[in-house]
Design a protein around this motif. Structure first.
Motif, PDB file in Angstrom:
ATOM      1  N   ALA A  12       0.771  -1.129   0.023  1.00 23.10           N
ATOM      2  CA  ALA A  12       0.096   0.043   0.142  1.00 23.10           C
ATOM      3  C   ALA A  12       0.804   1.183   0.039  1.00 23.10           C
ATOM      4  O   ALA A  12       0.610   2.241  -0.808  1.00 23.10           O
ATOM      5  CB  ALA A  12      -0.835  -0.065   1.224  1.00 23.10           C
ATOM      6  N   TYR A  13       1.904   1.200   0.864  1.00 21.18           N
ATOM      7  CA  TYR A  13       2.855   2.394   0.660  1.00 21.18           C
ATOM      8  C   TYR A  13       3.466   2.690  -0.564  1.00 21.18           C
ATOM      9  O   TYR A  13       3.657   3.778  -1.058  1.00 21.18           O
ATOM     10  CB  TYR A  13       4.000   2.198   1.887  1.00 21.18           C
ATOM     11  N   VAL A  14       4.083   1.599  -1.257  1.00 18.26           N
ATOM     12  CA  VAL A  14       4.875   1.865  -2.596  1.00 18.26           C
ATOM     13  C   VAL A  14       3.947   2.026  -3.541  1.00 18.26           C
ATOM     14  O   VAL A  14       4.333   2.743  -4.363  1.00 18.26           O
ATOM     15  CB  VAL A  14       5.641   0.609  -2.837  1.00 18.26           C
ATOM     16  N   THR A  15       2.565   1.737  -3.554  1.00 17.23           N
ATOM     17  CA  THR A  15       1.790   1.899  -4.602  1.00 17.23           C
ATOM     18  C   THR A  15       0.954   3.471  -4.457  1.00 17.23           C
ATOM     19  O   THR A  15       0.746   3.985  -5.595  1.00 17.23           O
ATOM     20  CB  THR A  15       0.734   0.742  -4.852  1.00 17.23           C
ATOM     21  N   SER A  16       0.544   3.654  -3.253  1.00 14.40           N
ATOM     22  CA  SER A  16      -0.109   4.894  -3.032  1.00 14.40           C
ATOM     23  C   SER A  16       0.257   5.741  -1.987  1.00 14.40           C
ATOM     24  O   SER A  16      -0.146   6.919  -1.635  1.00 14.40           O
ATOM     25  CB  SER A  16      -1.514   4.308  -2.737  1.00 14.40           C
ATOM     26  N   GLY A  17       1.506   5.448  -1.254  1.00 14.63           N
ATOM     27  CA  GLY A  17       1.932   6.425  -0.277  1.00 14.63           C
ATOM     28  C   GLY A  17       1.183   6.227   0.996  1.00 14.63           C
ATOM     29  O   GLY A  17       1.341   7.030   2.123  1.00 14.63           O
ATOM     30  N   THR A  18       0.309   5.454   1.028  1.00 13.88           N
ATOM     31  CA  THR A  18      -0.407   4.871   2.306  1.00 13.88           C
ATOM     32  C   THR A  18       0.520   4.856   3.420  1.00 13.88           C
ATOM     33  O   THR A  18       1.345   3.927   3.579  1.00 13.88           O
ATOM     34  CB  THR A  18      -1.214   3.979   2.352  1.00 13.88           C
ATOM     35  N   GLY A  19       0.411   5.662   4.722  1.00 13.45           N
ATOM     36  CA  GLY A  19       1.168   5.410   5.874  1.00 13.45           C
ATOM     37  C   GLY A  19       2.708   6.158   5.604  1.00 13.45           C
ATOM     38  O   GLY A  19       2.967   6.747   4.668  1.00 13.45           O
ATOM     39  N   ALA A  20       3.507   5.896   6.474  1.00 11.27           N
ATOM     40  CA  ALA A  20       4.696   6.777   6.742  1.00 11.27           C
ATOM     41  C   ALA A  20       5.834   5.598   6.609  1.00 11.27           C
ATOM     42  O   ALA A  20       5.582   4.316   7.007  1.00 11.27           O
ATOM     43  CB  ALA A  20       4.973   7.472   7.933  1.00 11.27           C
ATOM     44  N   LEU A  21       7.000   5.764   5.919  1.00  9.66           N
ATOM     45  CA  LEU A  21       8.086   4.873   5.937  1.00  9.66           C
ATOM     46  C   LEU A  21       8.531   4.279   6.949  1.00  9.66           C
ATOM     47  O   LEU A  21       8.720   2.983   7.193  1.00  9.66           O
ATOM     48  CB  LEU A  21       9.041   5.547   4.934  1.00  9.66           C
ATOM     49  N   ASP A  22       9.021   4.877   7.975  1.00  9.40           N
ATOM     50  CA  ASP A  22       9.255   4.340   9.280  1.00  9.40           C
ATOM     51  C   ASP A  22       8.200   3.311   9.956  1.00  9.40           C
ATOM     52  O   ASP A  22       8.554   2.596  10.448  1.00  9.40           O
ATOM     53  CB  ASP A  22       9.521   5.515  10.412  1.00  9.40           C
ATOM     54  N   GLU A  23       6.722   3.585  10.004  1.00 11.09           N
ATOM     55  CA  GLU A  23       5.904   2.727  10.379  1.00 11.09           C
ATOM     56  C   GLU A  23       5.908   1.610   9.433  1.00 11.09           C
ATOM     57  O   GLU A  23       5.855   0.240   9.844  1.00 11.09           O
ATOM     58  CB  GLU A  23       4.512   3.441  10.377  1.00 11.09           C
ATOM     59  N   VAL A  24       6.000   1.720   8.105  1.00 14.37           N
ATOM     60  CA  VAL A  24       5.608   0.564   7.117  1.00 14.37           C
ATOM     61  C   VAL A  24       6.942  -0.519   7.398  1.00 14.37           C
ATOM     62  O   VAL A  24       7.064  -1.697   7.458  1.00 14.37           O
ATOM     63  CB  VAL A  24       5.878   0.867   5.734  1.00 14.37           C
ATOM     64  N   MET A  25       8.171   0.186   7.714  1.00 17.00           N
ATOM     65  CA  MET A  25       9.431  -0.610   7.712  1.00 17.00           C
ATOM     66  C   MET A  25       9.188  -1.526   9.250  1.00 17.00           C
ATOM     67  O   MET A  25       9.681  -2.526   9.567  1.00 17.00           O
ATOM     68  CB  MET A  25      10.769  -0.094   7.986  1.00 17.00           C
ATOM     69  N   GLU A  26       8.671  -0.835  10.178  1.00 15.74           N
ATOM     70  CA  GLU A  26       8.558  -1.403  11.644  1.00 15.74           C
ATOM     71  C   GLU A  26       7.611  -2.530  11.509  1.00 15.74           C
ATOM     72  O   GLU A  26       7.504  -3.508  12.285  1.00 15.74           O
ATOM     73  CB  GLU A  26       7.968  -0.417  12.707  1.00 15.74           C
ATOM     74  N   HIS A  27       6.312  -2.162  11.019  1.00 18.02           N
ATOM     75  CA  HIS A  27       4.971  -3.310  10.840  1.00 18.02           C
ATOM     76  C   HIS A  27       4.977  -4.115   9.683  1.00 18.02           C
ATOM     77  O   HIS A  27       3.900  -5.078   9.833  1.00 18.02           O
ATOM     78  CB  HIS A  27       3.692  -2.290  11.329  1.00 18.02           C
ATOM     79  N   GLY A  28       5.681  -3.700   8.580  1.00 21.75           N
ATOM     80  CA  GLY A  28       5.352  -4.244   7.270  1.00 21.75           C
ATOM     81  C   GLY A  28       6.363  -5.512   6.997  1.00 21.75           C
ATOM     82  O   GLY A  28       6.002  -6.396   6.020  1.00 21.75           O
ATOM     83  N   PHE A  29       7.173  -5.555   8.101  1.00 17.71           N
ATOM     84  CA  PHE A  29       7.882  -7.077   7.781  1.00 17.71           C
ATOM     85  C   PHE A  29       7.987  -7.760   9.032  1.00 17.71           C
ATOM     86  O   PHE A  29       8.001  -7.287  10.227  1.00 17.71           O
ATOM     87  CB  PHE A  29       9.625  -6.391   7.463  1.00 17.71           C
ATOM     88  N   SER A  30       8.199  -9.064   8.840  1.00 20.66           N
ATOM     89  CA  SER A  30       8.458 -10.092  10.060  1.00 20.66           C
ATOM     90  C   SER A  30       9.765 -10.207  10.103  1.00 20.66           C
ATOM     91  O   SER A  30      10.662  -9.755   9.416  1.00 20.66           O
ATOM     92  CB  SER A  30       7.577 -11.351   9.489  1.00 20.66           C
ATOM     93  N   HIS A  31      10.232 -11.253  10.925  1.00 22.45           N
ATOM     94  CA  HIS A  31      11.667 -11.665  11.364  1.00 22.45           C
ATOM     95  C   HIS A  31      12.536 -10.270  11.585  1.00 22.45           C
ATOM     96  O   HIS A  31      13.780 -10.463  11.599  1.00 22.45           O
ATOM     97  CB  HIS A  31      12.202 -12.208  10.259  1.00 22.45           C
ATOM     98  N   ALA A  32      11.899  -9.217  12.015  1.00 23.73           N
ATOM     99  CA  ALA A  32      12.602  -7.996  12.301  1.00 23.73           C
ATOM    100  C   ALA A  32      13.345  -7.584  11.161  1.00 23.73           C
ATOM    101  O   ALA A  32      14.434  -6.604  11.308  1.00 23.73           O
ATOM    102  CB  ALA A  32      13.861  -8.135  13.270  1.00 23.73           C
ATOM    103  N   TRP A  33      13.307  -7.913   9.692  1.00 27.16           N
ATOM    104  CA  TRP A  33      13.873  -7.456   8.784  1.00 27.16           C
ATOM    105  C   TRP A  33      13.524  -6.033   8.426  1.00 27.16           C
ATOM    106  O   TRP A  33      14.185  -5.483   7.376  1.00 27.16           O
ATOM    107  CB  TRP A  33      13.426  -8.405   7.529  1.00 27.16           C
ATOM    108  N   GLY A  34      12.509  -5.409   9.052  1.00 29.44           N
ATOM    109  CA  GLY A  34      12.326  -3.861   8.618  1.00 29.44           C
ATOM    110  C   GLY A  34      13.537  -3.100   9.129  1.00 29.44           C
ATOM    111  O   GLY A  34      13.593  -1.942   8.605  1.00 29.44           O
ATOM    112  N   ALA A  35      14.222  -3.606   9.922  1.00 30.96           N
ATOM    113  CA  ALA A  35      15.556  -2.759  10.368  1.00 30.96           C
ATOM    114  C   ALA A  35      16.703  -2.593   9.531  1.00 30.96           C
ATOM    115  O   ALA A  35      17.510  -2.092   9.561  1.00 30.96           O
ATOM    116  CB  ALA A  35      16.066  -3.358  11.732  1.00 30.96           C
TER     117      ALA A  35
END
Length: 401
Positions: A74-97
């Protein structure tokens, strides 16, 4: 022998990869032998950008939670949300870091800016909502599937109400109890409620299928794809929890196979939408049976997602395994010269990509024995598997991030 290998090694780019293949595959799988190394992810990012710009690829799929990944898409296609939030909540295994994963998401958003939908790049996770210590509750995916159907079909066709699902699901804590991994008796996966939920999930997925002509007229392609994703995830999680409660010697094999089966469904759904680059561990993408040892279990073997997808797509599935020389910060030093990684270590191009069938011919029969890893998080490439892949990407040294 090193001179012969040098003749078939090329710098890694989209053109060199495509020369290894008879045609552009629907699924191009790039494996990695270890997780968490940004040097390998930077290489993945560069290849994906080239595949987008030169070969018409529009989707990248990673070994991360498929439901959480919807927020990244949703973020990459429409800009929904903030990048920091997407990286924190959009990845499992802590790979958003990961800085490399962040750069991938940033680039995809920038690429999509002002581009129409059909030309945009898309992000997807292929893994279930799973960790090595357990699995998520099926609540999110099951209730989301029910809501998708309730919004568009005759309510009398629904097999249950949302309240019924909520009652049967109960609190999430028993589902997510990490102690279940080592104590099956704590699992709720074979309770009366869980068994009823499996039947209801099957009925909801069947209703989604039988209402396809109607849904085609009242929903978007993305809405229908999302509903199917919720259905695959709900049924997969309930199946996973069922095997979490198992006490037979086959328990861990069933869990590993169920996870790869979930990956398979997600990959095939993405392939139906267009060509996709998938990046995951070599063991999830290889055509050979995967194997591993866990705790005091004997050797566990199961068919990987790559093997299952390849069985469906044939030559439209292509697999490139990544091999590497050193990860010195994890104690993986210069490889012995009589191993595959050791023979590749002297190549002048780094990184490089090599035709695996020609490499197998160069190594001869029998091939060298697999390298022995001093680090549990790194799985060396088995030279015996070379004939069943399309190429090897070799990275000589993986630096500390």
């Amino acid at each position: 022998m090193a001179t012969d290998i040098k003749d078939i090694a090329h710098s890694v780019d989209a053109a060199a990869v495509m020369r290894l293949l008879p045609a552009r595959p629907r699924v191009l799988a790039l494996g990695e032998p270890t997780h968490g190394e940004d040097a390998l992810l930077d290489l993945r990012n560069d290849l994906f950008r080239q595949l987008v710009e030169r070969e018409g690829y529009r989707t990248i799929a990673l070994e991360t939670d498929c439901v959480a990944g919807l927020a990244v898409d949703a973020y990459v296609t429409s800009g929904t949300g903030a990048l920091d939030e997407v990286m924190e909540h959009g990845f499992s295994h802590a790979w958003g870091a990961s800085a490399a994963n962040r750069e991938l998401v940033r680039w995809m958003r920038e690429y999509n800016n002002d581009r129409p939908g059909p030309e945009q790049v898309r992000f997807a996770g292929i893994d279930g909502p799973l960790e090595i210590t357990g699995a998520a509750s099926p609540r999110q995916s099951l209730t989301a599937l029910h809501a998708c159907l309730a919004a568009h079909v005759d309510p009398t066709l629904l097999p249950c109400t949302a309240d019924t699902l909520d009652r049967l699901l109960g609190p999430d804590e028993p589902w997510t109890d990490a102690a279940v991994m080592t104590d099956p008796s704590r699992s709720v996966g074979r309770s009366a409620e869980a068994r009823e939920l499996r039947l209801l999930a099957d009925d909801l997925v069947t209703l989604l299928d039988t209402q396809a002509p109607h849904l085609l007229t009242v929903t978007s392609r993305d809405d229908r794809d999302r509903a199917r994703l919720y259905g695959r995830t709900a049924t997969g999680l309930l199946r996973y929890h069922f095997w979490m409660a198992d006490t037979s010697p086959a328990r861990m094999t069933h869990l590993l196979a169920t996870r790869d089966h979930m990956m398979t469904g997600n990959l095939l759904a993405l392939a139906a939408r267009g060509p996709v680059l998938v990046h995951a561990h070599n063991s999830h993408l290889q055509r050979d049976k995967s194997s591993m040892r866990m705790w005091d279990h004997p050797l566990l073997e199961w068919w990987s997602a790559g093997a299952l997808v390849s069985a469906r797509l044939g030559e439209e599935y292509a697999f490139l395994a990544t091999a590497l020389g050193t990860i010195r910060h994890h104690g993986v030093d210069t490889p012995p010269p009589d191993t595959l990684e050791g023979l590749l270590y002297a190549l002048p191009d780094d990184p490089c990509v090599i035709d695996s069938s020609r490499l197998a011919d160069t190594l001869g029969d029998p091939p060298p024995a697999p390298r022995v890893s001093p680090y549990f998080g790194y799985a060396p490439l088995d030279p015996a598997q070379l004939p069943r892949m399309q190429g090897v990407v070799y990275v000589r040294d993986v630096p500390r991030d």
